[in-house]
Enzyme design. Structure first.
Site, PDB file in Angstrom:
ATOM      1  N   TYR A 164      11.841  31.858   4.287  1.00 22.49           N
ATOM      2  CA  TYR A 164      10.937  32.946   4.720  1.00 22.49           C
ATOM      3  C   TYR A 164      10.722  33.307   6.268  1.00 22.49           C
ATOM      4  CZ  TYR A 164       8.766  31.505   0.169  1.00 22.49           C
ATOM      5  OH  TYR A 164       8.741  31.169  -1.628  1.00 22.49           O
ATOM      6  N   LYS A 187       0.422  -1.023  -0.170  1.00 19.50           N
ATOM      7  CA  LYS A 187       0.287  -0.189  -0.197  1.00 19.50           C
ATOM      8  C   LYS A 187       0.642   1.380   0.053  1.00 19.50           C
ATOM      9  CE  LYS A 187      -0.481   0.260   5.144  1.00 19.50           C
ATOM     10  NZ  LYS A 187      -1.706   0.011   6.263  1.00 19.50           N
TER      11      LYS A 187
END
Length: 368
Positions: free
Chosen positions: A264, A38
């Site tokens: 940032y 998965k």
């Protein structure tokens, strides 16, 4: 392994083979092996992994959702595929693609039977999940009579396995809890066989269950994280090999003056002159913002370079003041010698999260 020229995830199939053979060595010859693929095979490449595992001799595959199973069928996987968490909206697609649902409550059991009847199926293979303590999905033991009654009322489906999931098989301080789960599962299996007149396959063990509870291997075991190189303990980590290495390169090197900021929000300000390297990988690639501000690191020329400031969408900056390196040099984010477990621990998470988070835009390189 070649030197990286861009951000890429290298998948080492030799390591995968080693892990499979090690886990198989812990089983009896007759015990079946289900490979969990998965989430893009835990962030690697589900099609490549499944094809290789099919050739190696895996008996079964498991995915979380129908869409994942369809992709495997379309890539040519022929072995049985169990869908662990199917949704009713996808039942018809599941049947068309010869996938096998794990049915976990009265609603999905009823709905799947209705679809199987409408499609005129007889003895369509299904798996019934029981909740023995994880409290995530599954029927409770007290619901067994109702399940049996429902199963006896139809010929549209046939239970080919019953399963449960261990909650703390890697934690030996929780051994009593795990043994209680196993005992409950055995009780369910006995009553199921007594009432239905046959015994389906039984499976409860995940990777740590395989390693720590051999008495609970039953007819089949399910391995996910162990195949990808993580043993959930310091001891077992030595017996398996991480199959994935996340690499990138240095795009640019900066000299940052004392008092200047990086990134940032000016989240990092220097107290002295430093050198930084900008790398083409960021939170859109799976390196989350939680790894910023020095919590995460990469390895350049054998030395750890901490992440400086906030992680950007497509880039991170790392401190290379004490590292001899150049623009274009290779950078290791994680791999066999720079454990994803160690990196994840810095952000108070687990290896599962970081390896499954690697974006599909990151190039995969299969090493055969």
């Amino acid at each position: 392994m070649s030197k990286a020229q861009e951000t890429c995830l290298e998948i080492d199939l030799k390591a995968l083979k080693h892990n499979f053979e090690y886990l198989k060595s812990r089983l009896k010859p007759e015990t079946k092996f289900l490979a969990v693929v998965k989430a893009f095979a835990y962030g690697s490449d589900a099609s490549e992994i499944a094809h290789y595992m099919q050739d190696l001799g895996a008996d079964y595959f498991a995915v979380a959702y129908v869409k994942e199973g369809v992709a495997l069928r379309e890539s040519g996987i022929t072995k049985p595929i169990m869908v662990l968490h199917p949704q009713a909206v996808s039942f018809e697609t599941l049947i068309v693609n010869n996938l096998e649902p794990c049915l976990y409550n009265a609603k999905v059991l009823h709905e799947f039977i209705e679809v199987a009847i409408a499609k005129k199926h007889t003895a369509y293979p299904v798996h019934i999940k029981f909740n023995t303590g994880l409290n995530r999905l599954g029927f409770y033991e007290k619901e067994l009579d109702a399940v049996l009654s429902k199963l006896k009322s139809t010929t549209a489906i046939k239970v080919i396995s019953i399963l449960s999931h261990l909650a703390a098989s890697e934690d030996l301080t929780e051994k009593e809890f795990t043994l209680n789960q196993i005992a409950t599962f055995k009780s369910i299996a006995v009553n199921f066989a007594k009432n239905m007149g046959y015994t389906p396959m039984l499976h409860i063990c995940n990777t740590s269950g395989i390693l720590n509870y051999p008495e609970a291997h039953f007819d089949m075991v399910r391995s996910g994280i162990g195949l990808y190189g993580f043993g959930n303990s310091e001891k077992e980590n030595k017996n398996v090999k991480p199959i994935a290495t996340l690499k990138t390169v240095i795009s640019q090197i900066h000299t940052i003056n004392k008092g200047d900021s990086v990134g940032y929000n000016r989240a990092f300000k220097t107290e002295k002159e430093i050198k930084t390297a900008t790398l083409p990988i960021g939170h859109a690639d799976g390196i989350g913002r939680q790894y910023g501000q020095g919590k995460g690191f990469v390895v350049i020329n054998g030395k750890q370079a901490p992440i400086v400031g906030n992680v950007c969408m497509d880039m991170i900056m790392v401190n290379i003041t004490d590292i001899d390196c150049n623009e274009g040099d290779e950078v290791i984010v994680f791999g066999p010698h720079a454990s994803a477990e160690n990196l994840a621990a810095q952000a108070h998470t687990i290896s599962y999260e970081i390896i499954t988070a690697i974006s599909q835009r990151v190039k995969r390189l299969i090493l055969k």
